[in-house]
Design an enzyme around this catalytic site. Structure first.
Site, short mmCIF file in Angstrom:
data_model
loop_
_atom_site.label_atom_id
_atom_site.label_comp_id
_atom_site.label_asym_id
_atom_site.label_seq_id
_atom_site.Cartn_x
_atom_site.Cartn_y
_atom_site.Cartn_z
N GLY A 89 0.14 34.15 99.72
CA GLY A 89 1.24 33.51 100.33
C GLY A 89 1.28 31.91 100.18
CG ASP A 113 -7.87 30.86 92.92
OD1 ASP A 113 -8.58 30.95 91.78
OD2 ASP A 113 -7.38 29.87 93.23
#
Length: 229
Positions: A89, A113
């Site tokens: 998000g 990530d």
């Protein structure tokens, strides 16, 4: 597995050599390549796109770039690529996560990530050799202090699964496929990732909302969530 920019000199030859001689999967990313350069790389043997939309040319209706390859069909000289997305998000808007997932659910892979601050309290942390500036962590978001420059995420993979369900409307089995079956198929790994006879019993048990309850590795329990009752 390596990520490389296919527009760089000799990248096509490198992709072929990595695949043919070393069985290393090449993924396309951190790149300014256009769509045609991407298809040439797939023809050479590249198999994946790295964190689609991030660190690549934006998707445009006349110039789709590497991101446009998500929905590419199989062709005579290459197959449609796998692609990873960061469903935190932050790196991608929820609507873009949904669009990316629905482009090709059998090739979509969730990644985090996440960087070294994952699991640490919010606050200011020192830089390091790669990024020397001080780094500000707020929730799952990490930026260079005093800027909006995004360094990375601190999300866990289980939260990515829950986010994909929320953002796209897929069910839990469909979301879990993006962290299991799709990933091992991309890497051509045949001894784990799917529950079937002959594969390693590396299993994460989730509740109905996607929270991890237990973890097995090689059939032995290595984690169990404490009861909140």
């Amino acid at each position: 597995m390596v990520t490389l920019a296919p527009e760089l000199k000799a990248s096509t030859d490198l992709i072929k050599r990595l695949s043919d001689e070393y069985r290393i999967v090449s993924s396309l990313g951190h790149s300014a390549a256009d769509f045609d350069t991407g298809t040439a790389a797939l023809t050479a043997g590249a198999r994946s796109l790295t964190h689609v939309f991030n660190a690549m040319e934006p998707l445009a209706h006349r110039h789709p770039g590497l991101a446009g390859l998500m929905a590419a069909p199989d062709a005579p000289h290459y197959k449609s690529p796998y692609y990873s997305i960061i469903a935190d998000g932050i790196h991608l808007h929820p609507a873009v996560v949904s669009m990316a997932y629905r482009s090709n659910p059998e090739k979509c892979i969730l990644i985090t990530d996440s960087i070294e601050m994952a699991g640490l309290p919010d606050g200011l942390y020192p830089g390091h050799a790669q990024i020397p500036q001080p780094q500000r962590k707020v929730g799952n978001k990490v930026t260079i202090e005093g800027t909006d420059t995004l360094i990375g995420s601190c999300i866990g993979l289980d939260e990515c699964v829950r986010n994909l369900i929320k953002y796209s409307g897929c069910n839990i089995a469909q979301a879990v496929r993006c962290v299991t079956e799709n990933a091992v198929n991309m890497m051509d790994i045949r001894d784990r990732g799917i529950i079937e006879a002959g594969r390693r019993a590396d299993i994460a048990f989730l509740d109905s909302e996607g929270h991890v309850e237990k973890v097995w590795i090689k059939g032995r329990e290595v984690f169990a969530r404490e009861s909140t009752d």
